[in-house]
Scaffold this active site. Sequence first.
Site, PDB file in Angstrom:
ATOM      1  N   ASP A 132       0.680  -1.644  -2.162  1.00  0.00           N
ATOM      2  CA  ASP A 132      -0.745  -2.111  -2.591  1.00  0.00           C
ATOM      3  C   ASP A 132      -0.565  -3.806  -2.533  1.00  0.00           C
ATOM      4  OD1 ASP A 132       0.965  -2.403  -4.777  1.00  0.00           O
ATOM      5  OD2 ASP A 132      -0.820  -2.210  -6.141  1.00  0.00           O
ATOM      6  N   GLU A 133       0.152  -4.311  -1.605  1.00  0.00           N
ATOM      7  CA  GLU A 133       0.181  -5.825  -1.844  1.00  0.00           C
ATOM      8  C   GLU A 133       0.297  -6.298  -0.238  1.00  0.00           C
ATOM      9  OE1 GLU A 133       2.769  -7.148  -5.893  1.00  0.00           O
ATOM     10  OE2 GLU A 133       3.846  -6.517  -3.833  1.00  0.00           O
TER      11      GLU A 133
ATOM     12  N   ASP B 105      -3.465  -7.961  -3.885  1.00  0.00           N
ATOM     13  CA  ASP B 105      -2.657  -7.106  -4.767  1.00  0.00           C
ATOM     14  C   ASP B 105      -3.826  -6.159  -5.514  1.00  0.00           C
ATOM     15  OD1 ASP B 105      -1.098  -5.466  -6.453  1.00  0.00           O
ATOM     16  OD2 ASP B 105      -0.178  -7.236  -7.611  1.00  0.00           O
TER      17      ASP B 105
HETATM   18 MG   LIG Z   1      -0.941  -3.985  -7.670  1.00  0.00          MG
END
Ligand SMILES: [Mg+2]
Length: 349
Positions: free
Chosen positions: A105-106, A7
Amino acid sequence: MVVLFVDMDYFFAACEELRRPELKGKPFVVGTHPEKDKFRGVVQTCNYEARKYGVHSAMSINKALELCKDLVYVPDDYKYYDEMSAKVMKLIRGYSFPVEQDSVDEAAVDLGKISYENAKRTGEEIKRRINAETGLPCTIGISYGKYLAKMVCDASKPNGFGIVTEKEMHAFLDSKPVGKLPGVGEKTEAKLKSIGITTVGELAKVNPVALIDKFGSAGVDMQQLAKGVDDGKVVSTEETLSIGRQSTLYRETGDIEVIGKKLKELSDDVAKESARKEFMFKNVGVMVRYSDFTQVTKAANMTHYSSSSEDIYKMAISLAKDLINGKIVRKVGVRVSALLTTKGQKALF
Ligand SMILES: [Mg+2]
């Protein structure tokens, strides 16, 4: 199975710091400007300095400015964040493990049957490379299931690295508030509290009959996770970063009603395609090609992830109006990005 969960830390804010180093150390938010659009003037993300003042995402920008007078406002730029996201995901995919991209973003990575020692080595290398090759900080969590790896990652933030093995899981889980379990939202947390359960350890021990009464079979799954049983599989996602459709108008026009009809069709198509690929989206963009063949695009974020064609259309028409502004148009396009996979969400409680 060993799963690695990556993350990116305060992703949009970190992207902005990267290209505007003067922002470092100053409290700032990334958002849509309130003067430009009062209704969407919402904080998308903020850095840690801003958080110290109580600023958080989804807060109105006006409210954030009240809390912190020196707050710097940075307009969002999803095209740039998508590019940075693509760099990160490409690097992760370069290891040839199955990758499930969960949001911009993960990502969860299925490392397969490897030792924790090897997983640690791989994870540390990925973290080091993300940092060196993109300039962005991230946190990595490693465990024996997707949901648990995500929890380990959350608990290790920011710029952290964590591994929790089968043996260590109970010590890790037991004292955590139930809201830290992936899929347990505020409503479920409140319901659990009403039957005296506030920690994951309590949830693991309660008589399952009480959970079935309240939550049906989802109660059993929730308890399994609380016990450290995680059969969340990493479902490899395609490298989809956006879903879009374009179409040439029947004849060139500046008539917003005619263009609106086309945008409606395109919005419906994009919503269908997103549903088929099991994605929700947060960002909507439009492309307009004028009669002189010059082309412009504009995109904006919604406050929530959505799967609705109506939401796409509303945003698309408002963006298109700004771009058209009396000009003659020959082609339009609609796209959604900032995608969130809905695959495997049935496990949510
Ligand atoms: Mg994040």
